[in-house]
Design a protein around this motif. Structure first.
Motif, short mmCIF file in Angstrom:
data_model
loop_
_atom_site.label_atom_id
_atom_site.label_comp_id
_atom_site.label_asym_id
_atom_site.label_seq_id
_atom_site.Cartn_x
_atom_site.Cartn_y
_atom_site.Cartn_z
N ARG A 1 15.47 45.22 60.49
CA ARG A 1 15.83 46.37 61.78
C ARG A 1 17.69 46.61 61.92
O ARG A 1 18.40 45.03 62.46
CB ARG A 1 15.15 45.48 62.94
N TRP A 2 17.76 47.67 62.25
CA TRP A 2 19.13 47.77 62.58
C TRP A 2 19.49 48.02 63.73
O TRP A 2 18.62 49.20 64.36
CB TRP A 2 19.98 48.52 61.15
N VAL A 3 20.44 48.14 64.21
CA VAL A 3 20.93 48.74 65.74
C VAL A 3 22.66 49.68 65.83
O VAL A 3 23.58 48.57 64.87
CB VAL A 3 20.91 47.89 66.50
N ALA A 4 23.39 50.57 65.42
CA ALA A 4 23.72 51.21 65.58
C ALA A 4 24.83 51.42 67.30
O ALA A 4 23.79 51.78 68.12
CB ALA A 4 24.32 52.32 65.45
N TYR A 5 25.63 50.80 67.38
CA TYR A 5 26.29 50.18 68.68
C TYR A 5 27.69 51.18 69.21
O TYR A 5 28.71 51.86 67.96
CB TYR A 5 26.77 48.87 69.10
N THR A 6 27.73 51.90 70.47
CA THR A 6 29.38 52.44 70.38
C THR A 6 30.37 51.03 71.33
O THR A 6 29.41 50.48 71.26
CB THR A 6 28.93 52.97 71.01
N GLU A 7 31.66 51.60 71.05
CA GLU A 7 32.51 50.09 71.59
C GLU A 7 32.31 49.53 72.74
O GLU A 7 32.17 48.67 73.11
CB GLU A 7 34.04 51.20 71.33
N PRO A 8 31.99 49.95 73.50
CA PRO A 8 31.12 49.64 75.03
C PRO A 8 29.65 48.98 74.92
O PRO A 8 29.51 48.52 75.57
CB PRO A 8 30.82 51.09 75.83
N GLY A 9 28.88 49.27 73.78
CA GLY A 9 27.91 47.93 73.51
C GLY A 9 26.65 48.72 73.53
O GLY A 9 26.03 48.28 74.13
N GLU A 10 26.50 49.98 74.05
CA GLU A 10 25.31 50.72 74.68
C GLU A 10 24.65 51.14 72.76
O GLU A 10 25.81 52.04 71.70
CB GLU A 10 25.79 51.84 74.45
N PRO A 11 23.68 50.89 72.75
CA PRO A 11 22.88 51.48 71.27
C PRO A 11 22.84 53.10 71.09
O PRO A 11 22.62 53.49 72.25
CB PRO A 11 21.31 50.92 71.48
N ILE A 12 23.30 53.63 70.42
CA ILE A 12 23.66 55.07 69.91
C ILE A 12 22.69 55.63 69.16
O ILE A 12 21.87 56.86 68.53
CB ILE A 12 24.93 55.85 69.42
N GLY A 13 21.84 54.25 68.15
CA GLY A 13 20.70 54.35 67.09
C GLY A 13 20.44 53.09 66.49
O GLY A 13 20.53 51.99 66.92
N CYS A 14 19.33 53.37 65.91
CA CYS A 14 18.25 51.95 65.31
C CYS A 14 18.12 52.55 64.51
O CYS A 14 17.17 54.01 64.72
CB CYS A 14 17.60 51.58 65.97
N LEU A 15 17.45 51.96 63.26
CA LEU A 15 16.17 52.23 62.42
C LEU A 15 15.79 51.45 61.99
O LEU A 15 16.49 50.22 61.73
CB LEU A 15 17.13 53.13 61.07
N GLN A 16 14.52 51.06 61.43
CA GLN A 16 14.32 50.20 60.38
C GLN A 16 14.12 50.37 58.84
O GLN A 16 13.78 51.88 58.69
CB GLN A 16 12.85 50.15 61.10
#
Length: 163
Positions: free
Chosen positions: A47-62
């Protein structure tokens, strides 16, 4: 800048479910339960999570991974990536996929990645993904579905299938 992080196995079940449920486009094939179910058949969920520089999730995928001979891997992403987060507005899906593929290629010996993306096919989404993902040059399936009545005897089913 987009940064993908791999969630650790011991803390991802409840956290993952919460994250996917916050996204507008989260679905059953990206759920922790689906990953647990597919694990019984030889697939290993990551399970992966994509973050922006401020640390907000912008995407995820399993991703579901299956080991192949010679240490190679087959990766399947059913129903992903999930990008329906408020912070993801304006980030092309293709950019997210490209960054994830770069990371996975660096860390694993991946032979093939298959996405069964549930994103709406807008011209912007298609253009964004076209630069990152390639469709096979030869069709891998016919694209046709066959419906067979299996309520009869085995002989009746076989006779209906002959030309």
């Amino acid at each position: 800048m987009v940064e993908w992080k791999l969630l650790q196995e011991q803390d991802d079940g409840g956290r993952w479910t919460s994250l996917v449920s916050r996204a507008q486009d989260g679905g059953p094939f990206q759920s922790a339960a689906w990953g647990a179910y597919k694990r019984r058949f030889g697939w290993e969920p990551e399970r992966w999570v994509a973050y922006t520089e401020p640390g907000e999730p912008i995407g995820c995928l399993q991703s579901l991974t299956r080991l192949l001979p010679f240490g190679r891997r087959l990766v399947w992403v059913p129903g992903g990536p999930v990008v329906g987060f408020a912070a993801a507005q304006g980030v092309p899906v293709g950019v997210l996929v490209a960054r994830w593929l770069e990371r996975v290629r660096r860390e694993h010996r991946v032979v093939y990645v298959l996405f069964n993306c549930q994103q709406r096919s807008t011209p912007q989404t298609l253009e964004s993904l076209r630069h990152v993902c390639a469709r096979p040059s030869v069709a891998m399936t016919s694209g046709c579905t066959m419906q067979i009545d299996l309520s009869g005897s085995l002989e009746a089913v076989r006779s209906a299938m002959t030309a």
